[in-house]
Design an enzyme around this catalytic site. Sequence first.
Site, short mmCIF file in Angstrom:
data_model
loop_
_atom_site.label_atom_id
_atom_site.label_comp_id
_atom_site.label_asym_id
_atom_site.label_seq_id
_atom_site.Cartn_x
_atom_site.Cartn_y
_atom_site.Cartn_z
N HIS A 17 53.25 6.20 18.83
CA HIS A 17 54.07 5.81 19.98
C HIS A 17 53.25 5.94 21.27
O HIS A 17 53.27 5.04 22.11
CB HIS A 17 55.29 6.74 20.14
CG HIS A 17 56.33 6.64 19.08
ND1 HIS A 17 56.78 7.73 18.39
CD2 HIS A 17 57.03 5.58 18.59
CE1 HIS A 17 57.73 7.36 17.54
NE2 HIS A 17 57.89 6.06 17.62
N LYS A 41 70.18 5.71 13.37
CA LYS A 41 69.57 6.52 12.33
C LYS A 41 70.37 7.81 12.17
O LYS A 41 70.65 8.51 13.15
CB LYS A 41 68.12 6.86 12.71
CG LYS A 41 67.22 5.65 12.66
CD LYS A 41 65.80 5.95 13.09
CE LYS A 41 65.01 4.65 13.14
NZ LYS A 41 63.68 4.82 13.71
N ARG A 91 53.27 -2.19 13.13
CA ARG A 91 52.40 -1.54 12.15
C ARG A 91 52.15 -2.44 10.95
O ARG A 91 51.08 -2.52 10.42
CB ARG A 91 53.02 -0.23 11.66
CG ARG A 91 52.95 0.88 12.66
CD ARG A 91 53.91 1.98 12.34
NE ARG A 91 55.29 1.53 12.52
CZ ARG A 91 56.34 2.32 12.49
NH1 ARG A 91 56.18 3.59 12.25
NH2 ARG A 91 57.55 1.84 12.68
N SER A 129 57.75 8.58 12.79
CA SER A 129 58.46 9.83 13.06
C SER A 129 58.95 10.46 11.76
O SER A 129 58.95 11.69 11.61
CB SER A 129 59.65 9.58 13.98
OG SER A 129 59.21 9.12 15.23
#
Length: 163
Positions: A17, A41, A91, A129
Amino acid sequence: MKTAICPGSFDPITLGHLNIIERASHIFDRVVVCVAANASKTSPMFTVEEKVEMVRIAVKDLPNVSVEVNTGLLAEFARRYEGSVLIKGLRAASDFDYEFQMDLINKRINPALETMFLTADQRYTFLSSSIVREMAHYGAELSGLVPEEIIGLIEGKANIKRR
Ligand code: ADP
């Protein structure tokens, strides 16, 4: 003034990040890191206050970067900064599929809002994360995954959660 908005759940912020935020800070006049308070989430590891604290620590040496919390829709949040652009890190192809869908949804709400993508630094293409949370849970080394200054905070939280 051209503003980049770097949105995410940052549960917690990683070096991946931070790499995107720092590169955006070289391209744009101002970067607003937007921490989602209502992320869909489930069961986040950190409270929104803790996430913001960690992001603030991580960006403290970047003078044109600030941190805000967003409790609503990102496309509405972006209206606060006229002409702003969303910056996302890519990514893998799976990120692209999701981000493409998000951009189309955002444009339905705020047609002027553009999203620009920065490819992940090759050092961090594997990093998320959720990997950091997993490592922290098992007490693995976090150095090289997250900013050094927040390792203690993550380890402390992991210890509390493990009890
Ligand atoms: P995560 O996907 O790690 O749970 P977020 O939901 O907070 O993180 O993601 C926010 C943004 O950061 C997304 O655009 C995501 O693609 C990007 N991002 C996350 N990890 C990386 C990384 N290692 N390198 C580049 N961009 C990343």
